[in-house]
Design an enzyme around this catalytic site. Sequence first.
Site, PDB file in Angstrom:
ATOM      1  N   TYR A  18       3.947  -5.507  -2.352  1.00  0.00           N
ATOM      2  CA  TYR A  18       2.647  -4.867  -2.524  1.00  0.00           C
ATOM      3  C   TYR A  18       1.960  -4.717  -1.174  1.00  0.00           C
ATOM      4  O   TYR A  18       1.439  -3.655  -0.838  1.00  0.00           O
ATOM      5  CB  TYR A  18       1.797  -5.690  -3.489  1.00  0.00           C
ATOM      6  N   HIS A  22       1.019  -1.201   0.922  1.00  0.00           N
ATOM      7  CA  HIS A  22      -0.355  -0.890   1.316  1.00  0.00           C
ATOM      8  C   HIS A  22      -0.526  -0.852   2.836  1.00  0.00           C
ATOM      9  O   HIS A  22      -1.391  -0.126   3.335  1.00  0.00           O
ATOM     10  CB  HIS A  22      -1.338  -1.855   0.655  1.00  0.00           C
ATOM     11  N   TYR A  41     -12.518  -0.534   1.393  1.00  0.00           N
ATOM     12  CA  TYR A  41     -11.773  -0.969   0.210  1.00  0.00           C
ATOM     13  C   TYR A  41     -10.980  -2.204   0.595  1.00  0.00           C
ATOM     14  O   TYR A  41     -10.157  -2.161   1.496  1.00  0.00           O
ATOM     15  CB  TYR A  41     -10.845   0.172  -0.210  1.00  0.00           C
ATOM     16  N   TRP A  76       0.969   8.125  -6.148  1.00  0.00           N
ATOM     17  CA  TRP A  76       0.805   6.733  -5.715  1.00  0.00           C
ATOM     18  C   TRP A  76       0.975   5.790  -6.900  1.00  0.00           C
ATOM     19  O   TRP A  76       1.634   4.762  -6.798  1.00  0.00           O
ATOM     20  CB  TRP A  76      -0.558   6.538  -5.052  1.00  0.00           C
ATOM     21  N   TRP A  77       0.377   6.145  -8.023  1.00  0.00           N
ATOM     22  CA  TRP A  77       0.542   5.307  -9.218  1.00  0.00           C
ATOM     23  C   TRP A  77       2.012   5.191  -9.600  1.00  0.00           C
ATOM     24  O   TRP A  77       2.482   4.103  -9.933  1.00  0.00           O
ATOM     25  CB  TRP A  77      -0.235   5.880 -10.385  1.00  0.00           C
TER      26      TRP A  77
END
Length: 104
Positions: A18, A22, A41, A76-77
């Site tokens: 993950y 990112h 964010y 992206w999802w």
Amino acid sequence: MQLRAFKMKLTPGFKDEYRRRHNNIWPELEALLKNNGINDYDIFYDEDTDVLFCLQKINSDKLSSDLSSNEVMKKWWDYMADIMDVNPDNSPVIKYLEPVFHLK
């Protein structure tokens, strides 16, 4: 400026993957978020529960209420769906959190 907090669930054992994904966020996704008012964010990881805690600072003048129809977001999802809890459309399962205290 608005704050939006929510949590998501990571598949156990995928913290490093993950983070890697990112750290290499797609420039077009970063631009999409910023162009829609999400100008700060942060995502935090709880290793005891595999929960991701997310905090977005949003420029309320630019906030787009629905990024879910954007093709970059959908891709992206799809890219992230194998390592976290997702809905049938591969969007992450999100639980928005209610603010109950703020110290300024």
